[in-house]
Design an enzyme around this catalytic site. Sequence first.
Site, PDB file in Angstrom:
ATOM      1  N   SER A   1      -4.326 -38.526  -8.379  1.00 26.23           N
ATOM      2  CA  SER A   1      -4.370 -37.497  -7.355  1.00 26.23           C
ATOM      3  C   SER A   1      -5.800 -37.428  -6.825  1.00 26.23           C
ATOM      4  O   SER A   1      -6.728 -37.165  -7.585  1.00 26.23           O
ATOM      5  CB  SER A   1      -3.962 -36.167  -7.987  1.00 26.23           C
ATOM      6  OG  SER A   1      -4.205 -35.093  -7.114  1.00 26.23           O
TER       7      SER A   1
ATOM      8  N   LYS B   1      -1.848 -40.192  -4.596  1.00 29.03           N
ATOM      9  CA  LYS B   1      -1.507 -38.916  -3.963  1.00 29.03           C
ATOM     10  C   LYS B   1      -2.779 -38.352  -3.369  1.00 29.03           C
ATOM     11  O   LYS B   1      -3.825 -38.373  -4.016  1.00 29.03           O
ATOM     12  CB  LYS B   1      -0.929 -37.980  -5.025  1.00 29.03           C
ATOM     13  CG  LYS B   1      -0.932 -36.501  -4.691  1.00 29.03           C
ATOM     14  CD  LYS B   1      -0.169 -35.712  -5.751  1.00 29.03           C
ATOM     15  CE  LYS B   1      -0.912 -34.466  -6.182  1.00 29.03           C
ATOM     16  NZ  LYS B   1      -0.228 -33.735  -7.269  1.00 29.03           N
TER      17      LYS B   1
ATOM     18  N   LYS C   1      -4.584 -34.965  -1.428  1.00 30.01           N
ATOM     19  CA  LYS C   1      -4.464 -33.542  -1.131  1.00 30.01           C
ATOM     20  C   LYS C   1      -4.615 -33.364   0.372  1.00 30.01           C
ATOM     21  O   LYS C   1      -5.481 -34.008   0.984  1.00 30.01           O
ATOM     22  CB  LYS C   1      -5.572 -32.778  -1.858  1.00 30.01           C
ATOM     23  CG  LYS C   1      -5.440 -32.830  -3.374  1.00 30.01           C
ATOM     24  CD  LYS C   1      -4.240 -32.031  -3.823  1.00 30.01           C
ATOM     25  CE  LYS C   1      -4.233 -31.844  -5.326  1.00 30.01           C
ATOM     26  NZ  LYS C   1      -3.096 -31.018  -5.755  1.00 30.01           N
TER      27      LYS C   1
ATOM     28  N   ASP D   1      -0.004 -33.786  -1.171  1.00 31.57           N
ATOM     29  CA  ASP D   1       0.186 -32.500  -1.842  1.00 31.57           C
ATOM     30  C   ASP D   1      -0.586 -31.429  -1.082  1.00 31.57           C
ATOM     31  O   ASP D   1      -1.809 -31.518  -0.954  1.00 31.57           O
ATOM     32  CB  ASP D   1      -0.324 -32.603  -3.292  1.00 31.57           C
ATOM     33  CG  ASP D   1      -0.057 -31.338  -4.105  1.00 31.57           C
ATOM     34  OD1 ASP D   1       0.496 -30.362  -3.553  1.00 31.57           O
ATOM     35  OD2 ASP D   1      -0.407 -31.335  -5.310  1.00 31.57           O
TER      36      ASP D   1
ATOM     37  N   GLU E   1       4.468 -32.815  -1.418  1.00 33.63           N
ATOM     38  CA  GLU E   1       4.489 -31.856  -2.523  1.00 33.63           C
ATOM     39  C   GLU E   1       4.060 -30.474  -2.051  1.00 33.63           C
ATOM     40  O   GLU E   1       3.033 -30.326  -1.380  1.00 33.63           O
ATOM     41  CB  GLU E   1       3.539 -32.387  -3.622  1.00 33.63           C
ATOM     42  CG  GLU E   1       3.569 -31.618  -4.917  1.00 33.63           C
ATOM     43  CD  GLU E   1       2.667 -32.276  -5.973  1.00 33.63           C
ATOM     44  OE1 GLU E   1       2.410 -33.499  -5.894  1.00 33.63           O
ATOM     45  OE2 GLU E   1       2.212 -31.553  -6.881  1.00 33.63           O
TER      46      GLU E   1
ATOM     47  N   ASP F   1       6.205 -28.132  -6.843  1.00 29.59           N
ATOM     48  CA  ASP F   1       5.290 -28.008  -7.988  1.00 29.59           C
ATOM     49  C   ASP F   1       5.202 -26.513  -8.325  1.00 29.59           C
ATOM     50  O   ASP F   1       5.976 -25.999  -9.147  1.00 29.59           O
ATOM     51  CB  ASP F   1       3.933 -28.621  -7.594  1.00 29.59           C
ATOM     52  CG  ASP F   1       2.820 -28.413  -8.609  1.00 29.59           C
ATOM     53  OD1 ASP F   1       3.018 -27.687  -9.591  1.00 29.59           O
ATOM     54  OD2 ASP F   1       1.712 -28.960  -8.421  1.00 29.59           O
TER      55      ASP F   1
ATOM     56  N   LYS G   1       5.274 -29.832 -14.766  1.00 31.41           N
ATOM     57  CA  LYS G   1       4.039 -29.674 -15.540  1.00 31.41           C
ATOM     58  C   LYS G   1       4.414 -28.801 -16.727  1.00 31.41           C
ATOM     59  O   LYS G   1       4.725 -27.619 -16.541  1.00 31.41           O
ATOM     60  CB  LYS G   1       2.958 -28.968 -14.713  1.00 31.41           C
ATOM     61  CG  LYS G   1       2.433 -29.771 -13.549  1.00 31.41           C
ATOM     62  CD  LYS G   1       1.354 -29.034 -12.787  1.00 31.41           C
ATOM     63  CE  LYS G   1       0.927 -29.868 -11.581  1.00 31.41           C
ATOM     64  NZ  LYS G   1       0.000 -29.155 -10.693  1.00 31.41           N
TER      65      LYS G   1
ATOM     66  N   GLY H   1      -0.227 -32.824 -13.457  1.00 32.96           N
ATOM     67  CA  GLY H   1      -1.353 -32.505 -14.331  1.00 32.96           C
ATOM     68  C   GLY H   1      -2.148 -31.328 -13.816  1.00 32.96           C
ATOM     69  O   GLY H   1      -1.976 -30.902 -12.668  1.00 32.96           O
TER      70      GLY H   1
HETATM   71  O1  OSB Z   1      -1.180 -29.409  -7.434  1.00 33.19           O
HETATM   72  O2  OSB Z   1      -0.889 -31.084  -8.688  1.00 33.19           O
HETATM   73  C1  OSB Z   1      -1.603 -30.141  -8.325  1.00 33.19           C
HETATM   74  C2  OSB Z   1      -4.977 -30.330 -10.110  1.00 33.19           C
HETATM   75  C3  OSB Z   1      -5.240 -28.983 -10.296  1.00 33.19           C
HETATM   76  C4  OSB Z   1      -4.359 -28.061  -9.818  1.00 33.19           C
HETATM   77  C5  OSB Z   1      -3.205 -28.460  -9.146  1.00 33.19           C
HETATM   78  C6  OSB Z   1      -2.922 -29.804  -8.969  1.00 33.19           C
HETATM   79  C7  OSB Z   1      -3.847 -30.757  -9.429  1.00 33.19           C
HETATM   80  C8  OSB Z   1      -3.704 -32.183  -9.213  1.00 33.19           C
HETATM   81  C9  OSB Z   1      -4.371 -33.122 -10.169  1.00 33.19           C
HETATM   82  O3  OSB Z   1      -3.130 -32.665  -8.258  1.00 33.19           O
HETATM   83  C10 OSB Z   1      -3.501 -33.487 -11.309  1.00 33.19           C
HETATM   84  C11 OSB Z   1      -4.247 -34.203 -12.422  1.00 33.19           C
HETATM   85  O4  OSB Z   1      -4.643 -35.345 -12.220  1.00 33.19           O
HETATM   86  O5  OSB Z   1      -4.427 -33.618 -13.515  1.00 33.19           O
HETATM   87 MG    MG Z   2       0.722 -30.130  -6.888  1.00 35.87          MG
END
Ligand code: OSB
Ligand code: MG
Length: 383
Positions: A149, A175, A177, A202, A227, A252, A276, A304
């Site tokens: 991510s 992925k 953001k 996401d 997402e 999510d 998660k 995660g």
């Molecule tokens: O929305 O998936 C999410 C990290 C912190 C809070 C929300 C998210 C995320 C990530 C990273 O996208 C996930 C990871 O690599 O741990």
């Molecule tokens: Mg997410």
Amino acid sequence: MKLSILELRHLKLPLVNFFETSFGRVYDHETVLVILHTRPDRVGDREGFIGYGEAPASAFPYYSSETVETCWYILKNFLTPLLTRKFTDSQGQMDNLNILLSSFSRIRGHQMAKAAVEFALSDLQAQAKGYSLSHLYGGTKKTIPAGISLGIDISLTQLMRQINTAIQTGYQRIKIKIKPGWDIITIKEIRSVFPDIALSVDANGAYTSDDWKLFKELDKYKLLMIEQPLAYNDLMDHAALQKKIKTPICLDESITSFHAAEQALALKSCRIINIKPARVGGPSEAKKIHDLCLQKKIPVWCGGLLETGIGRLHNIAIASLPGFKLPNDISASERYYQEDIITPPVSVEKNGFIKVPEEPGLAKRVDLGRVEKYTIKKEIIML
Ligand code: OSB
Ligand code: MG
């Protein structure tokens, strides 16, 4: 096996690079560890076990309403008393996990705090039985596909460099953001350079239903999924949006429990679910959602929350269940941390897979010196 001590630790680990989402930028990962100690059953027995769990709540109530402080408060004042009252029989022996978990349901919300306790108990159980965590959770896979991510970056050039490195490292899905102003142009540019990579986005709830045209436009870019485009607690608007667009929506934040997952599927709010374990209250709830999705042929993957090695290894074990069909947001430790609190750290093989550990539980892998180094607050509670 008798529980003797619960150790709470608030840790703060610096990130290798900042991580930015639509709700903000972080430079550190703040997290709570629940460490459960058992004492030997009889004089002369071998030493007790130590079980590890993590509530990866962060310092801010931006991804979810929980923070490290709320986790600490709920763990200390409400979950620990239940652990002593509900989980042990009159002789102080560990008893039924299901009874404990149903006693937790009286406490509304606070899934990450609850998850940390169940993770730690599961780790103890795995060690006592000589099982790997994967085996304990019902996992079947020996390796799991790694995705990455990538946060909102200072520039497109910088993001392109990150994507390139991630592909070279073997990550099977990228992925990125997105947020208003960092979406269409960014994705268009990525696709012009990397037309065929497995790519998803996401939004962490940064858009509203009024933005539906933007998501229709995104249908052009062969995204694996979008997402959490809309509000963190919404199901209805997502269902309406999913009807309008071809790209699968993955939820999510909205999936806080098995019940929420059932409702999302009934309403057709999404076609994919990001599980998660910490967000849904722990491994049992995660498994229930997994089982439902497997039965309904809804692909799931494990998300995660920047976990340390402790939360990361629990997530790997969960992601080894058969219904986890898509690459997970489980990366190598080094993607986030110079120095993880487990040794060896989690690593990604050249083929883009992570090996599922076969040894019983996690205790042997925890680096206590590093746990101590990154602890900013601790408390020992006698059980
Ligand atoms: O929305 O998936 C999410 C990290 C912190 C809070 C929300 C998210 C995320 C990530 C990273 O996208 C996930 C990871 O690599 O741990
Ligand atoms: Mg997410």
